[in-house]
Design a protein around this motif. Structure first.
Motif, short mmCIF file in Angstrom:
data_model
loop_
_atom_site.label_atom_id
_atom_site.label_comp_id
_atom_site.label_asym_id
_atom_site.label_seq_id
_atom_site.Cartn_x
_atom_site.Cartn_y
_atom_site.Cartn_z
N THR A 1 0.83 -1.20 0.00
CA THR A 1 0.00 0.00 0.00
C THR A 1 0.87 1.26 0.00
OG1 THR A 1 -1.71 -1.18 1.23
CG2 THR A 1 -1.87 1.22 1.18
N ALA B 1 -1.54 5.87 3.11
CA ALA B 1 -1.60 4.42 3.35
C ALA B 1 -2.48 4.13 4.57
CB ALA B 1 -0.19 3.86 3.56
N ARG C 1 -6.07 4.56 3.55
CA ARG C 1 -6.52 3.45 2.70
C ARG C 1 -6.82 2.21 3.54
NH1 ARG C 1 -5.13 1.55 -2.35
NH2 ARG C 1 -5.53 3.66 -3.05
#
Length: 481
Positions: free
Chosen positions: A439, A449, A452
């Motif tokens: 990621t 990241a 996410r």
């Protein structure tokens, strides 16, 4: 949204202020002659009326009432090209008026733009006429750009995406459109190369001239030369008795799009190179050199440079085509655009087939992680297929084609298989490290990241230290504590 709404958008206030500061009268009409917008000079100089009095009026009806003659919109509509003429108003005022149109994607009239100034203010010289046409072309370019920005904001089909890689491609598209030279579009099958080529044409100064598309792989090698360059009477057995105009001639003053250029036979590559260098060619069976003013846009899904090393593509032609390279990234390199594309095409085909389907969370996750080897074309075709064939309102994993479902479920199953030489804790740590590392590699930001993965940035910082992962900028880790 009505078309005139683009001229009331607050974001375009500076653009409208600039247009209103011009002393010459400017009019923007739709294809039917309805007034969408006029600048202040048009209101003051001609009729001394308010904006409301002119907007939504029809200039063809105004001409019939004797307010002016002739109507520049009528002349542009009839001729479909730039018009420069003298117009007389109801108070016998004589104007030098120029008019041109902005085409839609099919080349038909979508908007008409006119520019007027009194003859008393104009020196009747060629230089002044050239300046008037140059001004009009500039206004057309600005309005085309305004419409393009509006369409992008509204999610125009084939141009959906906010990822960094895709936005960079769109910005480069806008730049190369303004420069009248060769463009080479590269990208995998299904990324939208044809749509990019058509948009370059639409945003260029050649937008009101032909856009001719030739797929070099779709025509037999024996016919492609005559198709491209045309042929003269009696050039070969079975030829048309009157000869045939080639696609280069058909694209005069416009754009010729050579799709799958890597499939062009070697013996024709030299002729194409000659045309690119000199803008000249000789039809099959002919002896007279022909000239043509055509912009070439080429596209390929193969590595042309590699083909030059193996002798399958001329190096000199490659470098002549590669003046303005434009690469379109595949979907797997811009995964954040997958969900917006799914939303767009689901809505499109729900409307088309009068359905009300939705995507389950599991199916959306699979689509997000799928590599889409066929890119946007594959995604669109699959969504259309599912909308047509699935009976339940919510579409789920069971509705996927066997190939995609088995591939994705196989990947999921492999993640849950505990290796014999690892404990559960060790295996879970390994999975977590791989997910965080991948990621971060994609997003190049610990903050992104964390967003996410649905965790805090401090959590990511601790895992970076635990797994001894490297961060691009050390200051990221210090700010996360």
């Amino acid at each position: 949204m009505e078309k005139s709404a683009i001229f009331r958008d607050e974001r375009n206030k500076l653009f409208l202020d600039i247009m209103n500061s011009i002393r010459d009268a400017l009019w923007v009409l739709d294809k039917h002659g309805n007034v969408l917008w006029v600048n202040n000079a048009a209101k003051r100089g001609l009729f001394e009326v308010s904006d409301i009095d002119l907007v939504n009026q029809n200039v063809l009806e105004m001409e019939k009432r004797g307010l002016f003659y002739p109507s520049i919109a009528r002349l542009v509509t009839e001729s479909k090209h730039f018009i420069n003429t003298v117009q007389v108003t109801q108070n016998n005022q004589k104007l030098l008026v120029s008019g041109d149109f902005i085409p839609d994607e099919n080349g038909d009239i979508e908007y008409i733009v006119s520019h007027a100034r009194t003859l008393s203010e104009t020196l009747n010289t060629n230089m002044e006429l050239e300046k008037a046409e140059e001004l009009l072309q500039r206004y057309k370019s600005q309005i085309r750009q305004l419409i393009w920005e509006k369409n992008k904001d509204n999610g125009e089909e084939s141009f959906i995406g906010k990822s960094k890689a895709y936005v960079a491609s769109l910005e480069w598209l806008e730049k190369v459109a303004d420069v009248d030279t060769t463009v080479l579009i590269t990208g995998e099958t299904g990324v939208g190369k044809s749509a990019f080529a058509a948009k370059i044409h639409q945003l260029s100064d050649r937008s009101d001239k032909p856009f001719v598309h030739l797929n070099c792989a779709a025509i037999p090698e024996a016919l492609i030369e005559s198709e491209l360059f045309g042929y003269k009477k009696g050039a070969f057995t079975g030829a048309n008795q009157n000869g045939k105009t080639g696609l280069i001639a058909a694209a005069e003053n416009g754009v010729l799009f050579l799709d799958e250029i890597s499939e062009l036979p070697l013996h024709l590559q030299s002729k194409l190179l000659q045309f690119l260098q000199n803008k000249t060619y000789i039809p099959v069976g002919g002896s007279q050199v022909q000239k043509a003013d055509v912009r070439i846009i080429a596209a390929t899904n193969t590595n042309l440079l590699e083909l030059t090393r193996t002798g399958q593509f001329r190096a000199d032609l490659f470098y002549r085509l590669n003046i303005l390279p434009l690469n379109i990234p595949p979907l797997r390199e811009r995964r954040e655009d997958i969900v917006p594309l799914l939303d767009f095409y689901l809505k499109k085909y729900n409307n088309k087939y009068q359905k009300d389907h939705t995507l389950s969370g599991n199916l959306t996750d699979v689509f997000y992680n799928y590599d889409w080897p066929g890119n946007i074309r594959e995604l669109e075709n699959l969504l259309e297929r599912l909308v047509i064939t699935v009976e339940n309102k919510e579409m789920d994993l069971r509705d996927l084609p066997d190939k995609i479902r088995n591939e994705q479920l196989g990947q999921i199953s492999s993640l849950h298989a505990l290796p014999a030489n690892q404990t559960l804790t060790e295996y879970l740590n390994q999975i977590e490290r791989e997910i965080i590392e991948e990621t971060y590699r994609q997003l190049q930001s610990t903050r992104k990241a964390a967003a996410r993965l649905g965790v805090t940035q401090a959590y990511i910082a601790r895992r970076f230290k635990k797994y001894k992962l490297k961060v691009v900028e050390e200051k990221d880790l210090t700010t996360m504590e």
